[in-house]
Write a protein that holds these residues in place. Structure first.
Motif, PDB file in Angstrom:
ATOM      1  N   PRO A   1      13.444 -24.122 -17.136  1.00 43.28           N
ATOM      2  CA  PRO A   1      13.171 -22.636 -16.796  1.00 43.28           C
ATOM      3  C   PRO A   1      12.120 -21.916 -17.694  1.00 43.28           C
ATOM      4  O   PRO A   1      11.292 -21.228 -16.922  1.00 43.28           O
ATOM      5  N   PHE A   2      11.686 -22.222 -18.861  1.00 45.37           N
ATOM      6  CA  PHE A   2      10.784 -22.004 -19.884  1.00 45.37           C
ATOM      7  C   PHE A   2       9.534 -22.302 -18.900  1.00 45.37           C
ATOM      8  O   PHE A   2       8.571 -21.378 -18.933  1.00 45.37           O
ATOM      9  N   GLY A   3       9.261 -23.411 -18.628  1.00 45.61           N
ATOM     10  CA  GLY A   3       8.069 -23.744 -18.107  1.00 45.61           C
ATOM     11  C   GLY A   3       7.789 -22.929 -16.607  1.00 45.61           C
ATOM     12  O   GLY A   3       6.734 -22.711 -16.204  1.00 45.61           O
ATOM     13  N   ARG A   4       8.824 -22.699 -15.827  1.00 47.64           N
ATOM     14  CA  ARG A   4       8.918 -21.991 -14.600  1.00 47.64           C
ATOM     15  C   ARG A   4       8.178 -20.592 -14.804  1.00 47.64           C
ATOM     16  O   ARG A   4       7.301 -20.337 -14.157  1.00 47.64           O
ATOM     17  N   VAL A   5       8.881 -20.043 -15.992  1.00 49.77           N
ATOM     18  CA  VAL A   5       8.367 -18.602 -16.287  1.00 49.77           C
ATOM     19  C   VAL A   5       6.665 -18.820 -16.591  1.00 49.77           C
ATOM     20  O   VAL A   5       6.005 -17.788 -16.308  1.00 49.77           O
ATOM     21  N   LEU A   6       6.512 -19.821 -17.459  1.00 49.89           N
ATOM     22  CA  LEU A   6       4.972 -19.660 -17.643  1.00 49.89           C
ATOM     23  C   LEU A   6       4.207 -19.893 -16.291  1.00 49.89           C
ATOM     24  O   LEU A   6       3.140 -19.341 -16.329  1.00 49.89           O
ATOM     25  N   GLN A   7       4.641 -20.723 -15.518  1.00 52.22           N
ATOM     26  CA  GLN A   7       3.735 -20.861 -14.347  1.00 52.22           C
ATOM     27  C   GLN A   7       3.786 -19.502 -13.511  1.00 52.22           C
ATOM     28  O   GLN A   7       2.725 -19.128 -12.861  1.00 52.22           O
ATOM     29  N   ALA A   8       4.750 -18.636 -13.510  1.00 50.76           N
ATOM     30  CA  ALA A   8       5.040 -17.620 -12.776  1.00 50.76           C
ATOM     31  C   ALA A   8       3.960 -16.540 -13.821  1.00 50.76           C
ATOM     32  O   ALA A   8       3.280 -15.787 -12.871  1.00 50.76           O
ATOM     33  N   ILE A   9       3.874 -16.680 -14.863  1.00 51.74           N
ATOM     34  CA  ILE A   9       2.956 -15.632 -15.548  1.00 51.74           C
ATOM     35  C   ILE A   9       1.307 -16.103 -15.072  1.00 51.74           C
ATOM     36  O   ILE A   9       0.495 -15.303 -14.956  1.00 51.74           O
ATOM     37  N   ARG A  10       1.214 -17.349 -14.986  1.00 45.95           N
ATOM     38  CA  ARG A  10      -0.041 -17.836 -14.534  1.00 45.95           C
ATOM     39  C   ARG A  10      -0.486 -17.305 -13.118  1.00 45.95           C
ATOM     40  O   ARG A  10      -1.539 -16.601 -13.031  1.00 45.95           O
ATOM     41  N   GLU A  11       0.410 -17.435 -12.291  1.00 45.23           N
ATOM     42  CA  GLU A  11       0.400 -16.839 -10.953  1.00 45.23           C
ATOM     43  C   GLU A  11       0.292 -15.484 -10.582  1.00 45.23           C
ATOM     44  O   GLU A  11      -0.769 -14.856 -10.060  1.00 45.23           O
TER      45      GLU A  11
ATOM     46  N   GLU B   1       0.966 -12.296 -13.735  1.00 48.38           N
ATOM     47  CA  GLU B   1       1.577 -11.750 -14.758  1.00 48.38           C
ATOM     48  C   GLU B   1       2.290 -10.436 -14.451  1.00 48.38           C
ATOM     49  O   GLU B   1       3.610 -10.290 -15.053  1.00 48.38           O
ATOM     50  N   PHE B   2       1.631  -9.671 -13.741  1.00 47.84           N
ATOM     51  CA  PHE B   2       2.555  -8.407 -13.527  1.00 47.84           C
ATOM     52  C   PHE B   2       3.793  -8.478 -12.950  1.00 47.84           C
ATOM     53  O   PHE B   2       4.856  -7.766 -12.993  1.00 47.84           O
ATOM     54  N   ARG B   3       3.682  -9.633 -11.804  1.00 46.11           N
ATOM     55  CA  ARG B   3       5.144  -9.496 -11.301  1.00 46.11           C
ATOM     56  C   ARG B   3       6.130 -10.370 -12.062  1.00 46.11           C
ATOM     57  O   ARG B   3       7.246  -9.716 -11.909  1.00 46.11           O
ATOM     58  N   ALA B   4       5.557 -11.376 -13.002  1.00 47.68           N
ATOM     59  CA  ALA B   4       6.749 -11.711 -13.947  1.00 47.68           C
ATOM     60  C   ALA B   4       7.211 -10.770 -14.709  1.00 47.68           C
ATOM     61  O   ALA B   4       8.401 -10.994 -15.155  1.00 47.68           O
ATOM     62  N   GLU B   5       6.141  -9.813 -15.365  1.00 53.41           N
ATOM     63  CA  GLU B   5       6.910  -8.812 -16.068  1.00 53.41           C
ATOM     64  C   GLU B   5       7.766  -7.715 -15.235  1.00 53.41           C
ATOM     65  O   GLU B   5       8.685  -7.381 -16.044  1.00 53.41           O
ATOM     66  N   ALA B   6       7.435  -7.656 -14.127  1.00 47.13           N
ATOM     67  CA  ALA B   6       8.397  -6.789 -13.430  1.00 47.13           C
ATOM     68  C   ALA B   6       9.758  -7.301 -13.045  1.00 47.13           C
ATOM     69  O   ALA B   6      10.849  -6.818 -12.854  1.00 47.13           O
ATOM     70  N   LEU B   7       9.637  -8.758 -13.267  1.00 46.48           N
ATOM     71  CA  LEU B   7      10.938  -9.152 -12.911  1.00 46.48           C
ATOM     72  C   LEU B   7      12.006  -9.389 -14.160  1.00 46.48           C
ATOM     73  O   LEU B   7      12.883  -9.944 -14.191  1.00 46.48           O
ATOM     74  N   GLY B   8      11.239  -8.820 -15.336  1.00 50.01           N
ATOM     75  CA  GLY B   8      11.973  -8.746 -16.268  1.00 50.01           C
ATOM     76  C   GLY B   8      11.736  -9.609 -17.553  1.00 50.01           C
ATOM     77  O   GLY B   8      12.340  -9.812 -18.465  1.00 50.01           O
ATOM     78  N   TYR B   9      10.636 -10.540 -17.292  1.00 49.77           N
ATOM     79  CA  TYR B   9       9.997 -11.554 -18.349  1.00 49.77           C
ATOM     80  C   TYR B   9       9.384 -10.946 -19.399  1.00 49.77           C
ATOM     81  O   TYR B   9       8.545 -10.169 -18.869  1.00 49.77           O
ATOM     82  N   ARG B  10       9.536 -10.913 -20.681  1.00 50.81           N
ATOM     83  CA  ARG B  10       8.444 -10.530 -21.379  1.00 50.81           C
ATOM     84  C   ARG B  10       7.388 -11.485 -21.549  1.00 50.81           C
ATOM     85  O   ARG B  10       7.288 -12.536 -22.646  1.00 50.81           O
ATOM     86  N   THR B  11       6.412 -11.221 -21.054  1.00 44.80           N
ATOM     87  CA  THR B  11       5.169 -12.004 -20.967  1.00 44.80           C
ATOM     88  C   THR B  11       4.627 -12.550 -22.193  1.00 44.80           C
ATOM     89  O   THR B  11       4.363 -13.721 -22.302  1.00 44.80           O
ATOM     90  N   VAL B  12       4.344 -11.546 -22.974  1.00 47.96           N
ATOM     91  CA  VAL B  12       3.678 -11.650 -24.272  1.00 47.96           C
ATOM     92  C   VAL B  12       4.545 -12.810 -25.002  1.00 47.96           C
ATOM     93  O   VAL B  12       4.084 -13.610 -25.721  1.00 47.96           O
ATOM     94  N   LEU B  13       5.781 -12.452 -25.098  1.00 50.44           N
ATOM     95  CA  LEU B  13       6.747 -13.336 -25.837  1.00 50.44           C
ATOM     96  C   LEU B  13       6.529 -14.693 -25.280  1.00 50.44           C
ATOM     97  O   LEU B  13       6.418 -15.843 -26.100  1.00 50.44           O
ATOM     98  N   TYR B  14       6.800 -15.128 -24.111  1.00 60.22           N
ATOM     99  CA  TYR B  14       6.501 -16.454 -23.491  1.00 60.22           C
ATOM    100  C   TYR B  14       5.082 -16.941 -23.706  1.00 60.22           C
ATOM    101  O   TYR B  14       5.103 -18.299 -23.985  1.00 60.22           O
TER     102      TYR B  14
END
Lengths: 355, 340
Positions: free
Chosen positions: A205-215, A217-230
C-alpha cells in the motif's frame, strides 16, 4: 511461493521474462560460465548497480522526485565501510559497524535534505540535491586525512573474503572456491534480497501511495495522504538502500575513492540506466543496469575499432574515440526520453502482451 | 491614480518589503564580515572580489531565471552554454593574440569585447537550436525537462571535448587588466573592477528593457500569466524564443568573463558553475531578475568572506545560506506572483 517472492508483480511479458531469467542465470552461474577475474568483476558490478538503480527508481520512477544526491548516499555507505576497514583493520566488526554507520548517516542526511527542500516546490529539490552532491564531493576531497582525498582508500578485507582463503581444497568444475568467489555470492545474495525487498515495498500500500503522488500529488493529498511524509520516507529508504549498495561496492572493489562512488559521472550513469531500462518498474533497473555495465566495459573496445576504421576522415575519429562513449550514451538517453519514455521494459511489455 | 494602483499592486505582491529585506541582508552580511575580518583594507578587497564574483554569477543566472519564469522550463543545459561561450570567446581572443598583449587598454578591451560578442552570438544561435531541438518537445513536463536538458548538457560537454580536445586551456588575461591597483593597503584587482562594471551595465540594461519597453512589459506580463498575454494577441511563442536566445547569449558572456577570471577553461566548468547559479536562482526566487541579482551578490560576498575566514567552508557556506533563506522564505527572496 513465487507470488510471495515477487510480491505479485511479475514481468508480464514473455520476452521480458526470458531476458530476466537469462540475466539471473548468468549472474548466478557467472564464476562457472565465464571464468576469469574481469567477467566476475563485471557480474558483481551488475549486481550492485541493479540495487543502486532500483533504489533510485523508487524515487524517480515511483515517486516522481528527481534527486542528484543519490551518489552521495552510495558514497556514504562505501566510505563508512572503507574508513572503518582502513583505520580499524580488516575484521567483521569494523566492516559491519562502519557499514551500519554509513547507512545510518546516509538516511539522516536524506531526512535533513527532505525536511527543508521537499516542503518547497518540487523543482527546487533537484537543484538543492545537486548543490549538496557537489558540496559533499568537495568535503570528501578536503578531509583527506580521513577519506584519502582524491586518491581514495585501499584496505584489506576480513580473511574469509580474500583470494587466499580456501573454502574447499579441491576445485569444483575447474573453479577454485576461494574468498573472492565467496564475496561474489555474498554480494549476489544481498543484492537479490534487497531487490526483492524493494519489489515488496513498491507493491505494498505504501508503494501505491507513492505512485499516486507521482500521478497527481494534489489528489493524493486530497484523499488524506500526507504527501510530504510519504516522499520523505521514500527518499530515506532509497538513501538507505543506496548506502547498502555502497557498502557492497566497498567490499567488492577493496578500494573506495571519489571517482568510483561520488563523481557526477556515476550519477549520470544511474540516470541513464533508469531511463534506458524503464522508469517506474524495478525490472527496468535490472535490464538497464545490465546493459549499461556491459556497454561500459565492452562499448569502448567497439568504438576504438570504429575510430581506427575512420581514421582518414577529419573529425570522425575524435567523434568515435573510446573516451567519447558518454557522448553516444547521452544521445541515446535523449532519444529514449523522447521515443521510449517507458524504456526497454515498457517496449518489451508492449509487444509481449499484444497491446 | 494609476501610480497609487501600481504601488498597491507592488505592496500586494510583497515586492517592496522583500526588496528592502534583501538589501538589508546584504548590508548586514557586509557589516558582520567587517567585524569578522577586522581590517578595513582587507575588507574592501574582499568586498570587491565578492561583488565581482556576484556580478559574473548574476550574468550567468539571469538568463536561467527569466527562462524559467517565462516558460516554466528549468534548463539544466544552461551550463553547457556557459562552457561553449567560454571556449568560443577564448578561441577568438587567442586568434587576436597581439591585441591581448598590447599595452593599450582600449585595444585590450576591444579584444575582450570581440571575444565576448562572438561568444554571445554563437551561444545565442546554439541556444535557438537547443530550444527547438531539445527543449520544445517537453514543455509542461518538469521531470522530462530535467532529464532531457541534463542529457543535452552531457552531449554538449562531450562535443566540446571532440572539437577542442580533452585538456584544460589556460587563458591569460589581457596585458592591462593583469595585476591590481593599490591605494595604501587597499588592493583592487583590475579585472574585478571590469567585472563589476560589466555586471552593473547588464543589470541596468536588463532592468531598463524590462520596465521601460513594450517588449519588457510583455515579458513581465508573460511571466505572470502567459495565456492572458497570448489571448490579447501577442506572439508569446516568439517572445519565449527571443528570451531563450538572450538568456543563452548571457550565459555565453558569463562564460567568457568567468573563463578570464579563473584564467583556465575546461568543458566541465559550466557544470561546476551551475551549482552556484542554482543556489543564486533559488535564493532569489525562481523567475525574478532582481531577486537573482540580490542572491548573486549575497552568494558572491558570502563566498569571498568565508573563503578568507575559513577557506574550507566556502561552498558549504553558500548552501547554508540557501537553507536559511529557504527556511525563512520557501519561495526565495523575491518570488514571482504567478497568475496561473
Amino acid at each position: 511461493m513465487l507470488n510471495t517472492l515477487f510480491s505479485g508483480d511479475f514481468p508480464r511479458s514473455r520476452w521480458l521474462t526470458g531476458l530476466l531469467l537469462l540475466i539471473a542465470v548468468a549472474l548466478l552461474l557467472a564464476p562457472f560460465l565465464f571464468p576469469g577475474s574481469r567477467p566476475l568483476d563485471t557480474a558483481a558490478k551488475v549486481c550492485i548497480f541493479i540495487v543502486l538503480v532500483a533504489s533510485y527508481d523508487l524515487l524517480l520512477g515511483y515517486t516522481g522526485v528527481v534527486s542528484f544526491a543519490h551518489t552521495v548516499f552510495f558514497g556514504m555507505g562505501a566510505y563508512g565501510a572503507a574508513i572503518a576497514l582502513a583505520k580499524v583493520g580488516p575484521g567483521w566488526g569494523a566492516l559491519l559497524t562502519g557499514g551500519a554507520l554509513g547507512v545510518l548517516s546516509a538516511m539522516v542526511l536524506a531526512l535533513l535534505i527532505a525536511l527543508f527542500s521537499l516542503r518547497v516546490r518540487a523543482i527546487f529539490f533537484a537543484m538543492v540535491t545537486l548543490a549538496v552532491a557537489s558540496a559533499f564531493a568537495i568535503l570528501v576531497s578536503q578531509l583527506f586525512h580521513i577519506t584519502g582525498g582524491e586518491d581514495g582508500l585501499s584496505y584489506s578485507l576480513p580473511r574469509e573474503l580474500t583470494p587466499a582463503f580456501r573454502l574447499v581444497q579441491d576445485k569444483v568444475f575447474d573453479v577454485r572456491i576461494d574468498g573472492r568467489l565467496l564475496t561474489y555470492y555474498l554480494v549476489l545474495t544481498a543484492c537479490a534480497g534487497l531487490f526483492l525487498g524493494l519489489l515488496r515495498l513498491v507493491n505494498s500500500p505504501f508503494g501505491r501511495v507513492l505512485q499516486a503522488i507521482r500521478e497527481n500529488e494534489f489528489r493524493a493529498e486530497a484523499l488524506g495522504y500526507r504527501t510530504v511524509l510519504y516522499r520523505t520516507l521514500a527518499s530515506c529508504i532509497a538513501a538507505g538502500v543506496a548506502a547498502l549498495a555502497g557498502v557492497m561496492m566497498a567490499v567488492w572493489a577493496r578500494y573506495t575513492g571519489p571517482e568510483t562512488t561520488l563523481s557526477m559521472d556515476i550519477m549520470v550513469n544511474i540516470l541513464l540506466m533508469v531511463v534506458i531500462g524503464g522508469m517506474g518498474t524495478l525490472y527496468g533497473a535490472v535490464v538497464g543496469a545490465t546493459l549499461f555495465v556491459l556497454a561500459q566495459n565492452y562499448l569502448q573496445t567497439l568504438m576504438a575499432g570504429l575510430s581506427s576504421a575512420v581514421s582518414g576522415v577529419p573529425v570522425l575519429p575524435n567523434l568515435f574515440a573510446p573516451d567519447r562513449w558518454l557522448l553516444w550514451l547521452g544521445v541515446l538517453f535523449i532519444l529514449s526520453v523522447y521515443f521510449f519514455p517507458t524504456g526497454l521494459v515498457g517496449r518489451l511489455r508492449g509487444t509481449g502482451s499484444g497491446r | 491614480m494609476s501610480g497609487s494602483f501600481e504601488s498597491l499592486l507592488a505592496r500586494l505582491r510583497g515586492g517592496d518589503g522583500a526588496r528592502r529585506s534583501g538589501l538589508l541582508l546584504i548590508v548586514a552580511l557586509m557589516l558582520l564580515a567587517l567585524a569578522g575580518v577586522g581590517s578595513l583594507p582587507t575588507w574592501i578587497t574582499l568586498t570587491l572580489a565578492g561583488l565581482a564574483m556576484g556580478m559574473m554569477v548574476f550574468i550567468m543566472a539571469s538568463g536561467l531565471t527569466l527562462v524559467f519564469g517565462l516558460m516554466d522550463v528549468l534548463n539544466f543545459g544552461h551550463g553547457a552554454f556557459i562552457s561553449l561561450g567560454a571556449f568560443v570567446g577564448v578561441s577568438v581572443m587567442a586568434a587576436l593574440g597581439p591585441w591581448m598583449e598590447s599595452a593599450s587598454l582600449a585595444v585590450n578591451l576591444a579584444a575582450v569585447l570581440a571575444g565576448a560578442i562572438i561568444g554571445m552570438v554563437v551561444t545565442g544561435l546554439f541556444g535557438y537550436v537547443f530550444e527547438r531541438l531539445v527543449v520544445m518537445p517537453v514543455y509542461g513536463n518538469h521531470l522530462k525537462q530535467i532529464l532531457i536538458t541534463m542529457g543535452g548538457l552531457i552531449v554538449v560537454e562531450q562535443l566540446i571535448y571532440v572539437v577542442w580536445g580533452p585538456d584544460a586551456i589556460p587563458i591569460p588575461r589581457p596585458e592591462t587588466l593583469k595585476g591590481a591597483l593599490t591605494f595604501g593597503d587597499v588592493v583592487l584587482e583590475k579585472y574585478r573592477l571590469l567585472a563589476v562594471a560589466v555586471g552593473l551595465v547588464i543589470f541596468a540594461t536588463m532592468t531598463a528593457v524590462l520596465t521601460r519597453t513594450k517588449i519588457g512589459l510583455l515579458v513581465r506580463a508573460g511571466v505572470e500569466n502567459s495565456e492572458m498575454v497570448e489571448s490579447l494577441g501577442y506572439p508569446v511563442t516568439r517572445l519565449f524564443i527571443a528570451v531563450f536566445i538572450a538568456g543563452s547569449a548571457l550565459a555565453g558572456l558569463g562564460g567568457v568573463m568567468w573563463g578570464l577570471y579563473e584564467e583556465v577553461i575546461t568543458a566541465h566548468m559550466g557544470m561546476s558553475v551551475m551549482v552556484m547559479v542554482f543556489i543564486v536562482v533559488i535564493i532569489g526566487g525562481l523567475g525574478s531578475v532582481e531577486g537573482c541579482f540580490l542572491g548573486a551578490l549575497l552568494v558572491g560576498l558570502m563566498n569571498n568572506y568565508v573563503a578568507y575566514l575559513a577557506p574550507k567552508m566556502a561552498l558549504g557556506s553558500s548552501i547554508l545560506l540557501m537553507v536559511v533563506i529557504l527556511m525563512w522564505r520557501p519561495e526565495g527572496l523575491l518570488p514571482v506572483a504567478k497568475g496561473r
